[in-house]
Design an enzyme around this catalytic site. Structure first.
Site, PDB file in Angstrom:
ATOM      1  N   LYS A   1     -34.407 -32.460  -2.682  1.00 42.39           N
ATOM      2  CA  LYS A   1     -33.928 -33.368  -3.734  1.00 42.39           C
ATOM      3  C   LYS A   1     -32.653 -32.848  -4.393  1.00 42.39           C
ATOM      4  O   LYS A   1     -31.668 -33.578  -4.519  1.00 42.39           O
ATOM      5  CB  LYS A   1     -35.011 -33.544  -4.811  1.00 42.39           C
ATOM      6  CG  LYS A   1     -34.489 -34.129  -6.111  1.00 42.39           C
ATOM      7  CD  LYS A   1     -35.560 -34.309  -7.140  1.00 42.39           C
ATOM      8  CE  LYS A   1     -35.604 -33.344  -8.276  1.00 42.39           C
ATOM      9  NZ  LYS A   1     -34.546 -33.339  -9.274  1.00 42.39           N
ATOM     10  N   ASN A   2     -32.666 -31.590  -4.811  1.00 40.39           N
ATOM     11  CA  ASN A   2     -31.536 -31.116  -5.607  1.00 40.39           C
ATOM     12  C   ASN A   2     -30.274 -30.863  -4.774  1.00 40.39           C
ATOM     13  O   ASN A   2     -29.192 -30.701  -5.334  1.00 40.39           O
ATOM     14  CB  ASN A   2     -31.941 -29.904  -6.450  1.00 40.39           C
ATOM     15  CG  ASN A   2     -32.854 -30.325  -7.595  1.00 40.39           C
ATOM     16  OD1 ASN A   2     -32.929 -31.505  -7.927  1.00 40.39           O
ATOM     17  ND2 ASN A   2     -33.570 -29.369  -8.174  1.00 40.39           N
TER      18      ASN A   2
ATOM     19  N   CYS B   1     -33.601 -33.829 -22.472  1.00 40.68           N
ATOM     20  CA  CYS B   1     -34.650 -34.352 -21.615  1.00 40.68           C
ATOM     21  C   CYS B   1     -35.933 -33.732 -22.097  1.00 40.68           C
ATOM     22  O   CYS B   1     -35.952 -33.035 -23.100  1.00 40.68           O
ATOM     23  CB  CYS B   1     -34.398 -34.039 -20.161  1.00 40.68           C
ATOM     24  SG  CYS B   1     -34.809 -32.370 -19.736  1.00 40.68           S
TER      25      CYS B   1
ATOM     26  N   ARG C   1     -30.023 -30.247 -22.754  1.00 37.91           N
ATOM     27  CA  ARG C   1     -29.475 -29.747 -21.483  1.00 37.91           C
ATOM     28  C   ARG C   1     -27.961 -29.777 -21.560  1.00 37.91           C
ATOM     29  O   ARG C   1     -27.308 -30.741 -21.158  1.00 37.91           O
ATOM     30  CB  ARG C   1     -30.034 -30.564 -20.309  1.00 37.91           C
ATOM     31  CG  ARG C   1     -31.539 -30.342 -20.183  1.00 37.91           C
ATOM     32  CD  ARG C   1     -32.158 -31.049 -19.016  1.00 37.91           C
ATOM     33  NE  ARG C   1     -31.737 -30.542 -17.728  1.00 37.91           N
ATOM     34  CZ  ARG C   1     -32.303 -30.898 -16.575  1.00 37.91           C
ATOM     35  NH1 ARG C   1     -33.316 -31.746 -16.574  1.00 37.91           N
ATOM     36  NH2 ARG C   1     -31.865 -30.413 -15.433  1.00 37.91           N
TER      37      ARG C   1
ATOM     38  N   ASP D   1     -38.800 -24.543 -11.486  1.00 40.52           N
ATOM     39  CA  ASP D   1     -39.344 -25.840 -11.055  1.00 40.52           C
ATOM     40  C   ASP D   1     -40.737 -25.711 -10.431  1.00 40.52           C
ATOM     41  O   ASP D   1     -41.340 -26.723 -10.055  1.00 40.52           O
ATOM     42  CB  ASP D   1     -38.373 -26.542 -10.087  1.00 40.52           C
ATOM     43  CG  ASP D   1     -37.092 -26.947 -10.796  1.00 40.52           C
ATOM     44  OD1 ASP D   1     -37.100 -27.012 -12.040  1.00 40.52           O
ATOM     45  OD2 ASP D   1     -36.079 -27.192 -10.107  1.00 40.52           O
TER      46      ASP D   1
ATOM     47  N   ARG E   1     -39.874 -39.779  -8.911  1.00 37.69           N
ATOM     48  CA  ARG E   1     -38.441 -39.417  -8.983  1.00 37.69           C
ATOM     49  C   ARG E   1     -38.075 -38.365  -7.946  1.00 37.69           C
ATOM     50  O   ARG E   1     -36.966 -38.373  -7.423  1.00 37.69           O
ATOM     51  CB  ARG E   1     -38.129 -38.827 -10.365  1.00 37.69           C
ATOM     52  CG  ARG E   1     -37.801 -39.807 -11.452  1.00 37.69           C
ATOM     53  CD  ARG E   1     -37.251 -39.041 -12.645  1.00 37.69           C
ATOM     54  NE  ARG E   1     -36.294 -38.053 -12.186  1.00 37.69           N
ATOM     55  CZ  ARG E   1     -36.219 -36.799 -12.630  1.00 37.69           C
ATOM     56  NH1 ARG E   1     -37.014 -36.384 -13.575  1.00 37.69           N
ATOM     57  NH2 ARG E   1     -35.324 -35.963 -12.125  1.00 37.69           N
TER      58      ARG E   1
HETATM   59  N1  EPU Z   1     -26.935 -24.309 -19.241  1.00 38.52           N
HETATM   60  C1  EPU Z   1     -26.018 -24.129 -20.248  1.00 38.52           C
HETATM   61  N2  EPU Z   1     -24.802 -24.749 -20.127  1.00 38.52           N
HETATM   62  C2  EPU Z   1     -24.489 -25.530 -19.059  1.00 38.52           C
HETATM   63  C3  EPU Z   1     -25.429 -25.698 -18.022  1.00 38.52           C
HETATM   64  C4  EPU Z   1     -26.657 -25.074 -18.159  1.00 38.52           C
HETATM   65  O1  EPU Z   1     -26.285 -23.444 -21.225  1.00 38.52           O
HETATM   66  O2  EPU Z   1     -23.375 -26.067 -19.022  1.00 38.52           O
HETATM   67  C5  EPU Z   1     -28.234 -23.632 -19.334  1.00 38.52           C
HETATM   68  C6  EPU Z   1     -29.387 -24.616 -19.387  1.00 38.52           C
HETATM   69  O3  EPU Z   1     -29.637 -25.041 -20.708  1.00 38.52           O
HETATM   70  C7  EPU Z   1     -30.517 -23.820 -18.777  1.00 38.52           C
HETATM   71  C8  EPU Z   1     -29.819 -22.923 -17.754  1.00 38.52           C
HETATM   72  O4  EPU Z   1     -28.443 -22.922 -18.132  1.00 38.52           O
HETATM   73  O5  EPU Z   1     -31.105 -23.026 -19.762  1.00 38.52           O
HETATM   74  C9  EPU Z   1     -29.919 -23.376 -16.309  1.00 38.52           C
HETATM   75  O6  EPU Z   1     -29.494 -24.721 -16.166  1.00 38.52           O
HETATM   76  P1  EPU Z   1     -28.849 -25.280 -14.814  1.00 38.52           P
HETATM   77  O7  EPU Z   1     -27.497 -25.808 -15.150  1.00 38.52           O
HETATM   78  O8  EPU Z   1     -28.981 -24.266 -13.751  1.00 38.52           O
HETATM   79  O9  EPU Z   1     -29.795 -26.506 -14.518  1.00 38.52           O
HETATM   80  P2  EPU Z   1     -29.380 -27.899 -13.933  1.00 38.52           P
HETATM   81  O10 EPU Z   1     -28.282 -27.746 -12.974  1.00 38.52           O
HETATM   82  O11 EPU Z   1     -29.220 -28.901 -15.030  1.00 38.52           O
HETATM   83  C10 EPU Z   1     -30.935 -27.738 -11.871  1.00 38.52           C
HETATM   84  C11 EPU Z   1     -32.045 -28.543 -11.284  1.00 38.52           C
HETATM   85  C12 EPU Z   1     -33.279 -28.407 -12.140  1.00 38.52           C
HETATM   86  C13 EPU Z   1     -33.659 -26.927 -12.247  1.00 38.52           C
HETATM   87  C14 EPU Z   1     -32.474 -26.111 -12.749  1.00 38.52           C
HETATM   88  C15 EPU Z   1     -32.726 -24.613 -12.740  1.00 38.52           C
HETATM   89  C16 EPU Z   1     -30.815 -30.311 -10.247  1.00 38.52           C
HETATM   90  C17 EPU Z   1     -30.488 -31.752 -10.228  1.00 38.52           C
HETATM   91  N3  EPU Z   1     -31.627 -29.925 -11.218  1.00 38.52           N
HETATM   92  O12 EPU Z   1     -30.713 -28.267 -13.164  1.00 38.52           O
HETATM   93  O13 EPU Z   1     -34.292 -29.087 -11.449  1.00 38.52           O
HETATM   94  O14 EPU Z   1     -34.739 -26.770 -13.151  1.00 38.52           O
HETATM   95  O15 EPU Z   1     -31.325 -26.360 -11.925  1.00 38.52           O
HETATM   96  O16 EPU Z   1     -33.018 -24.181 -11.465  1.00 38.52           O
HETATM   97  O17 EPU Z   1     -30.390 -29.559  -9.388  1.00 38.52           O
HETATM   98  C18 EPU Z   1     -36.172 -30.425 -11.165  1.00 38.52           C
HETATM   99  O18 EPU Z   1     -35.851 -30.541  -9.972  1.00 38.52           O
HETATM  100  O19 EPU Z   1     -37.287 -30.801 -11.623  1.00 38.52           O
HETATM  101  C19 EPU Z   1     -35.230 -29.839 -12.100  1.00 38.52           C
HETATM  102  C20 EPU Z   1     -35.319 -29.959 -13.398  1.00 38.52           C
END
Ligand code: EPU
Length: 427
Positions: free
Chosen positions: A18-19, A113, A118, A301, A393
């Site tokens: 998915k991701n 969320c 986020r 996750d 989803r």
């Molecule tokens: N963060 C920041 N600033 C940013 C971006 C992130 O502070 O600009 C922080 C977040 O608040 C969090 C940490 O960094 O504490 C990690 O966030 P990350 O950006 O890695 O998460 P994401 O890219 O929004 C993806 C997955 C999530 C998964 C996370 C962590 C996708 C679409 N989503 O989210 O997947 O939990 O990485 O591995 O790739 C899921 O599949 O259920 C899901 C939530």
């Protein structure tokens, strides 16, 4: 409706990641040619993304059961409205992709969320380093550049989304962009490989430092997505939770090492093969401490699924969530089944109980939903689960796959059989 108490037995095949899919689909906007993507999971998040792609002017052709052909030659809009993005978080990839191809993007990404705010400050830091002006007004992110320039970006926080988004924006920028402290998740590597298959020049994905040498044009091409690490981990945990014996096919065992190690610690048996993994358990479930970390650490996750598993382990397990601020809302639901868990900030203390009992619960988010399904499979009696749209989803036919392993799950009013929309009978 889930009838608990059945051991999962048999084999199951894992769908595409998915991701990776939710990034590769917007990434197709970077190419003028036709992109073919294989092993795309059949999930709601993908449907939402494809609607957004069509809205922007992309032509999408579905081929067979899990392939897509995307033609982004004639994109006529750079705006993704809130009505379309509110349904999924990963819509932020449209900012990087549109900016990277057209120097302009207007996207309304959803705010918080169910597991906390986020932020996207790291994404914005990257876009600005590339020379874009980023404005956020009433929830709309507008990114614009007369000309993007290569840059060196150090991510203060390891972020999957920021790493991929900066990679997308930089793919066609003259010069070499360097991302330091990049995320190393398998789907980050997969998106880099996808971009390279379309004509980009991205090196170092999977390490701390990613170098993107900008290319003038992206010609299109074809690419097969990796299997979903989290779906595979969910089935591994479900097999261990139900004293099952399951061969999980179409996986990359290397991506599952942290899960394998933890399952061995709780007394499951794990056998690795080239592209499958077998998980079984006969003896009692042992307690374990778990700390979620960016890859190659234990994935956040899989945290709810693991807490569900540990809720019936002998002794007290400590789970530390170190990626998200607030990923324990589902614990109240687990308590309804009889779990004894207390939460203090990022720490959950799980006192193993001898039995869980079916009850009414609701999925509070995607992975929480999967965790509750596992708990319901372990529980005595029937669990009625609500708000299962969260599960749809991100899991392709979860209940169909589980039923093919001997679970008894009925989706009310669906009339679905063991054969899914693709005609696959999950064996
Ligand atoms: N963060 C920041 N600033 C940013 C971006 C992130 O502070 O600009 C922080 C977040 O608040 C969090 C940490 O960094 O504490 C990690 O966030 P990350 O950006 O890695 O998460 P994401 O890219 O929004 C993806 C997955 C999530 C998964 C996370 C962590 C996708 C679409 N989503 O989210 O997947 O939990 O990485 O591995 O790739 C899921 O599949 O259920 C899901 C939530």
């Amino acid at each position: 409706m889930i009838m608990g108490g059945k051991s999962l037995k048999g084999s199951v095949s894992i769908s595409g990641a998915k991701n990776a899919a939710v990034a590769a689909i917007p990434a197709a906007l970077l190419t003028e040619g036709v992109c073919r993507i294989d092993n795309v999971p059949n999930i709601k998040d993908v449907d939402v993304l494809l609607d957004i792609m069509r809205h922007l002017g992309a032509k999408i052709k579905k081929i067979g059961t899990d392939a897509l052909e995307i033609n982004c030659e004639k994109i006529h809009s750079f705006t993704v409205p809130y009505e379309m993005t509110k349904k999924m978080r990963a819509s932020y990839y449209f900012i990087g992709a549109l900016l990277g191809r057209f120097n302009h993007a207007e996207v309304s990404p959803p705010g918080g969320c169910c597991f906390g705010s986020r932020p996207i400050d790291m994404h914005i830091k990257g876009f600005e380093a590339l020379g874009a002006k980023v404005n956020i007004d009433r929830g709309i992110v507008e990114a614009h550049a007369t000309k993007l320039e290569s840059a060196q970006v150090f991510l203060d926080v390891v972020s999957v989304g920021a790493t991929i988004n900066i990679m997308l924006a930089a793919t066609r920028v003259n010069g070499t962009t360097i991302i330091e402290n990049a995320a190393k998740e398998p789907h980050v590597v997969d998106v880099a490989n996808f971009l390279n298959a379309m004509g980009a020049n991205v090196r170092g994905a999977g390490t701390d430092t990613i170098k993107i040498k900008g290319v003038e044009k992206m010609a299109g091409g074809s690419y097969t997505l990796i299997p979903d690490q989290i779906e595979a981990g969910t089935f591994m945990i479900a097999a261990a939770a139900t004293r099952g014996d399951v061969l999980i096919k179409n996986v990359i065992p290397k991506h599952l090492e942290s899960i394998t190690a933890k399952l061995v610690e709780v007394n499951a048996t794990v056998e690795e093969f080239d592209d499958s993994i077998r998980v079984s358990r006969n003896g009692p479930l042992h307690k374990a401490n778990v700390k979620t970390m960016p890859y190659p650490g234990f994935p956040t996750d899989l945290q709810p699924q693991t807490v569900a598993l540990l809720s019936m382990a002998k002794g007290t397990s400590i789970v530390t969530e170190s990626v998200w601020d607030n990923r324990y809302q589902y614990v109240d639901e687990l308590r309804r089944l009889g779990a004894q868990i207390s939460v203090d900030g990022k720490i959950a203390v799980v006192e193993g109980v001898e039995k869980l009992s079916g009850a009414n619960v609701k999925a509070t988010d995607l992975r929480a939903g999967a965790g509750l399904v596992i708990a319901a499979l372990m529980a005595d009696g029937v669990t009625q689960m609500h708000d299962i749209y969260h599960i749809d989803r991100g899991y392709e036919g979860l209940e169909l796959k589980l039923n093919s392993l001997g679970a008894q799950i009925v989706r009310r009013n669906s009339g679905k059989s063991l054969i899914n929309e693709k005609g696959i009978a999950y064996v």
